[in-house]
Design a protein around this motif. Structure first.
Motif, short mmCIF file in Angstrom:
data_model
loop_
_atom_site.label_atom_id
_atom_site.label_comp_id
_atom_site.label_asym_id
_atom_site.label_seq_id
_atom_site.Cartn_x
_atom_site.Cartn_y
_atom_site.Cartn_z
N ARG A 35 47.86 12.56 34.37
CA ARG A 35 46.88 12.39 35.46
C ARG A 35 47.67 12.41 36.77
O ARG A 35 48.66 11.71 36.91
CB ARG A 35 46.15 11.07 35.29
N GLU A 49 47.20 11.29 39.65
CA GLU A 49 47.27 9.99 40.31
C GLU A 49 48.44 9.17 39.76
O GLU A 49 49.20 8.56 40.52
CB GLU A 49 45.96 9.28 39.97
N HIS A 86 40.49 19.56 36.19
CA HIS A 86 39.81 18.51 36.95
C HIS A 86 38.55 18.14 36.21
O HIS A 86 37.84 19.02 35.73
CB HIS A 86 39.44 19.02 38.35
N GLU A 100 35.44 11.66 35.26
CA GLU A 100 35.98 10.79 34.22
C GLU A 100 35.04 9.63 33.92
O GLU A 100 34.51 8.99 34.81
CB GLU A 100 37.30 10.22 34.71
N LEU A 120 38.24 3.44 37.36
CA LEU A 120 38.41 4.82 36.93
C LEU A 120 37.11 5.47 36.51
O LEU A 120 37.05 6.66 36.29
CB LEU A 120 39.39 4.87 35.75
N HIS A 126 38.99 13.22 38.25
CA HIS A 126 40.43 13.07 38.17
C HIS A 126 41.07 14.42 37.89
O HIS A 126 40.51 15.24 37.20
CB HIS A 126 40.79 12.09 37.07
N TYR A 149 44.35 16.54 36.41
CA TYR A 149 45.48 16.45 35.50
C TYR A 149 46.34 17.70 35.69
O TYR A 149 45.86 18.75 36.10
CB TYR A 149 44.99 16.40 34.06
#
Ligand SMILES: [Zn+2]
Lengths: 380, 177
Positions: free
Chosen positions: A60, A62, A92, A95, A124, A129, A131
């Motif tokens: 991920r 982030e 993307h 999530e 979350l 999110h 990746y």
């Protein structure tokens, strides 16, 4: 830690690291107008990011930003660049808590040494999110440089074209490409240098040009030698392929359940055959043991050798770096409890931390500073 | 690569078409307008496969034309870097050759043609191996790999290579004659 990676991946990781240093160590992801000085100089980040990706599979973005102590925007810019370069695949998705759980399980299964305990993190939920993952197959293709876009140049007005302009350059009258501005017959770029060599001009200029070309060529050969060697080594190996994010998660979750190992890695499953008698480099599991007392010593050595070109960091050094760059967020404490046996480092303002942990953290912080400094120094 | 996607378009219709077959008129016009066009974003619109919805029409000031937002399903074709395509050679010259895979034009420069193939000029310019066993000329079918795409708002152009395993001529029109 990551020592149980499939063996055949290692040469590819080395290839990525070499390529990163050969082609991307001068890349800055900011606009050219901004001065490349002081804090705004982010050259070297590209190398750090690629290196970090060799130690992970899907990650991920982030989390990666946190591990590298990078601003997520900066990381995203770098990743977008590599996505365009076709070295990195991204995904993307919106999530849910469930999705995060699957991802965490997959990460745990690969033993990438990242915190696995994110599933409890309420924040979350339902966010998009991103990746990312290295695309080894593409990298190999790119480097084999068979697929270069041919460039053409007009000998009259020096206007440049690429093969992508081909359609506009054809002429109904002959077999050549013609300049759009002056109708000159275009010359393919590689041929042009040769033509220059033979062309007129005074002898001195010619000799100088010749010397320069020879130097350039020699430099290039020297610098690219390790890269070419490595390419030779991976030539017949199966390219590591992690598949799409979903497939990867499924495989890892399943693989773990099945044998508690990484039966998930496609390169591993095909490891036993098909190498056509090519001696496989890096045979033997690389078990890496690290004790903290050794770190700072090694760190110094690294700084001394900081400007030796093409020196590839031993993977475990960077691994340590990753661990310690764990960002301290509000939820670190909670996370540390859940992922306790893993790597989370508690925030320094946490009164409960033991002195021992504090020490470790200091050492780690010192180390990461030294690593970045050495890297920057080498860039200059 | 082909994709089946849903796109939207505002269709303007002249009042003379208003009647019970308004919808048919709209679809006919849509097909005429968009099939065969290319957008950099989605690729070439190959065929419309269905109408998802036709929104409420809006009369335009002064003209009487009515604008309908139409959502339609269609098959699009968009070439990607790294993709393998089969294409028909359309033109051969000293710089390389041009080929077409459906609506897509591809240029293969002579640097990306295997080294053992040499250019032969003449009325039927071609690239031929020294033993003459393989020949690329107009109407030859080749399998190639896309190594670069130029995507404009209304145009996609590709460059390709046949200098790799399993790429090159797959049928040679000259062989039969
Ligand atoms: Zn010109």
């Amino acid at each position: 830690m990551g020592s149980h990676e499939a063996l055949s991946v290692d040469p590819f990781k080395r290839l990525v690291k070499l390529a990163a240093r050969a082609f991307y160590d001068d890349i800055t992801t900011k606009g050219d107008k901004q001065p490349k000085t002081g804090r705004s100089d982010n050259r070297g980040i590209a190398v750090v990011v690629l290196d970090a990706l060799t130690r992970r599979q899907w990650v991920r973005e982030e989390d990666l930003a946190k591990d590298l102590k990078l601003h997520s925007k900066q990381l995203r810019r770098t990743l977008r660049f590599f996505e365009e370069e076709k070295l990195v695949t991204r995904d993307h998705r919106k999530e849910t808590a469930k999705g995060a759980k699957i991802y965490s399980a997959a990460v745990a299964a690969t033993g990438d040494g990242q915190p696995g305990g994110r599933e409890g993190d309420e924040k979350l939920k339902m966010h998009t999110h991103s990746y990312c993952c290295l695309d080894y197959a593409q990298l190999k293709d790119e480097l084999e440089s068979k697929n270069t876009v041919q460039e053409y140049i007009c000998p009259n007005c020096s206007k440049r074209y690429t093969a992508l302009d081909a359609l506009r350059l054809i002429s109904p009258h002959d077999e050549y490409f013609h300049c759009e501005s002056c109708d000159g017959v275009l010359v393919a770029e590689a041929d042009k240098l040769a033509a220059q060599e033979l062309g007129d001009g005074d002898d001195n200029a010619r000799r100088r040009r010749h010397e320069k070309l020879k130097d350039m060529l020699q430099n290039m050969e020297e610098q690219l030698k390790p890269l070419m060697d490595q390419l030779g080594r991976v030539k017949d190996l199966t390219v590591p392929e992690f598949g799409s994010l979903q497939a990867w998660e499924l495989q890892n979750a399943a693989g773990r359940a099945a044998n508690g190992d990484h039966g998930n890695d496609p390169s591993k499953s095909s490891q036993g055959f098909g190498f056509g008698g090519t001696p496989m480099p890096y045979v033997g599991e690389t078990k890496v043991e690290v004790d903290f007392s050794g770190i700072d010593g090694k760190g110094e050595i690294k700084s001394e050798n900081g400007n030796a070109p093409m020196k590839v960091l031993p993977p475990w050094m960077i691994r340590q770096g990753m661990k310690l760059t764990e960002e301290q967020r509000g939820e670190t404490k909670q996370e540390a409890k859940m992922a306790g046996s893993l790597t989370a480092v508690e925030s320094s303002d946490d009164k409960k931390i033991t002195d021992e942990k504090d020490d470790v953290k200091n050492i780690q912080d010192e180390y990461v500073k030294a690593y970045y400094a050495a890297l920057l120094k080498r860039q200059r | 690569m082909f994709f089946h996607i849903v796109l939207e378009r505002n269709m303007q219709l002249h009042p003379r078409h208003f009647g019970r077959d308004l919808r048919d008129k709209l679809v006919t016009k849509l097909m005429k307008d968009v099939e065969g066009t290319c957008s950099g974003r989605h690729g070439f619109i190959v065929a419309i496969t269905g109408i998802e919805s036709v929104g409420k029409g809006l009369i335009r000031d002064g003209t009487g034309f009515v604008t309908f937002p139409v959502k339609y399903q269609c098959v699009v074709f968009r070439p990607f870097k790294g993709e393998i395509l089969e294409a028909v050679v359309t033109m051969v010259n000293k710089m390389g050759f041009f080929a077409e895979a459906g609506p897509v034009q591809i240029f293969v420069s002579n640097h990306l043609i295997p080294d053992d193939m040499e250019f032969q000029s003449g009325d039927m310019a071609n690239y031929t191996t020294s033993d003459g066993s393989v020949k690329i000329q107009k109407d030859s079918e080749v399998r190639l790999k896309i190594i670069g795409t130029r995507v404009d708002a209304t145009e996609i152009f590709c460059i390709g290579t046949i200098k790799d395993d399993f790429l090159g001529v797959i049928s040679d029109p000259g062989a039969a004659s």
